[in-house]
Design a protein around this motif. Structure first.
Motif, short mmCIF file in Angstrom:
data_model
loop_
_atom_site.label_atom_id
_atom_site.label_comp_id
_atom_site.label_asym_id
_atom_site.label_seq_id
_atom_site.Cartn_x
_atom_site.Cartn_y
_atom_site.Cartn_z
N ILE A 5 -0.73 -1.23 -7.67
CA ILE A 5 0.60 -1.71 -7.33
C ILE A 5 0.75 -1.65 -5.81
CG2 ILE A 5 1.64 0.58 -7.63
CD1 ILE A 5 4.10 -0.89 -8.80
N PRO A 6 1.40 -2.65 -5.20
CA PRO A 6 1.54 -2.64 -3.75
C PRO A 6 2.68 -1.73 -3.29
CG PRO A 6 2.43 -4.66 -4.65
CD PRO A 6 1.84 -3.90 -5.80
N GLY A 7 2.49 -1.15 -2.11
CA GLY A 7 3.52 -0.34 -1.49
C GLY A 7 3.47 -0.49 0.01
N LYS A 8 4.60 -0.25 0.66
CA LYS A 8 4.70 -0.38 2.11
C LYS A 8 4.69 1.01 2.74
CE LYS A 8 7.46 -2.55 5.71
NZ LYS A 8 8.64 -3.39 5.97
N ILE A 9 3.82 1.19 3.72
CA ILE A 9 3.74 2.47 4.41
C ILE A 9 4.98 2.62 5.29
CG2 ILE A 9 2.48 3.83 6.12
CD1 ILE A 9 -0.08 2.58 5.02
N VAL A 10 5.72 3.71 5.07
CA VAL A 10 6.93 3.95 5.84
C VAL A 10 6.79 5.13 6.79
CG1 VAL A 10 8.47 2.86 4.19
CG2 VAL A 10 7.98 5.29 3.96
N GLU A 11 5.76 5.97 6.58
CA GLU A 11 5.57 7.12 7.47
C GLU A 11 4.13 7.59 7.39
OE1 GLU A 11 7.38 11.62 8.15
OE2 GLU A 11 7.81 10.57 6.29
N LEU A 12 3.56 7.88 8.55
CA LEU A 12 2.25 8.53 8.63
C LEU A 12 2.48 9.97 9.07
CD1 LEU A 12 0.33 5.68 10.45
CD2 LEU A 12 0.11 6.32 8.06
N PHE A 13 1.62 10.86 8.63
CA PHE A 13 1.79 12.27 8.95
C PHE A 13 0.89 12.65 10.13
CE2 PHE A 13 3.15 11.80 4.61
CZ PHE A 13 4.32 12.54 4.58
N PRO A 14 1.49 13.00 11.28
CA PRO A 14 0.68 13.41 12.43
C PRO A 14 -0.20 14.61 12.07
CG PRO A 14 3.00 13.16 13.04
CD PRO A 14 2.92 13.07 11.55
N GLY A 15 -1.44 14.55 12.49
CA GLY A 15 -2.36 15.63 12.19
C GLY A 15 -3.00 15.52 10.82
#
Length: 105
Positions: A5-15
């Motif tokens: 299923i497709p999803g949109k990346i809304v946040e990346l986690f630093p580190g």
């Protein structure tokens, strides 16, 4: 049947470059990007997700087409149940998404 299923990346986690928060039809979950480290997605990118792992990047139009295909096949609800069942993280700020349109008969 388990479907991607497709999803949109809304946040990346630093580190932690292999984890991201992804919005799938208004449901937000942590997704593992480890399979895409050679071409790491950025915030705003669309990915195809299966059992909590981003399998590939795709365009927004391809994401819309994939959700429409799942609806036509009658698999959209099953796919959303799978996403809800990841259990990696719950989010209170559920937001509407482009997928929240009424089902077409």
């Amino acid at each position: 049947m388990c479907l991607a299923i497709p999803g949109k990346i809304v946040e990346l986690f630093p580190g932690t470059p292999h984890l991201a928060t992804v919005d799938v039809a208004g449901v937000r979950r942590k997704v593992d990007l480890g399979l895409l480290l050679d071409d790491l997605p950025a915030s705003g990118d669309w990915v195809l997700i299966h059992v909590g792992f981003a399998m590939s990047k795709l365009s927004e139009q391809d994401a819309i087409d994939q959700m429409n295909t799942l609806r036509i096949l009658g698999e959209d609800e099953q796919a959303m149940q799978e996403v809800r069942g990841y259990g990696l993280d719950d989010f209170d700020d559920q937001k509407p998404s482009l997928y929240n349109s009424p089902r077409k008969q």
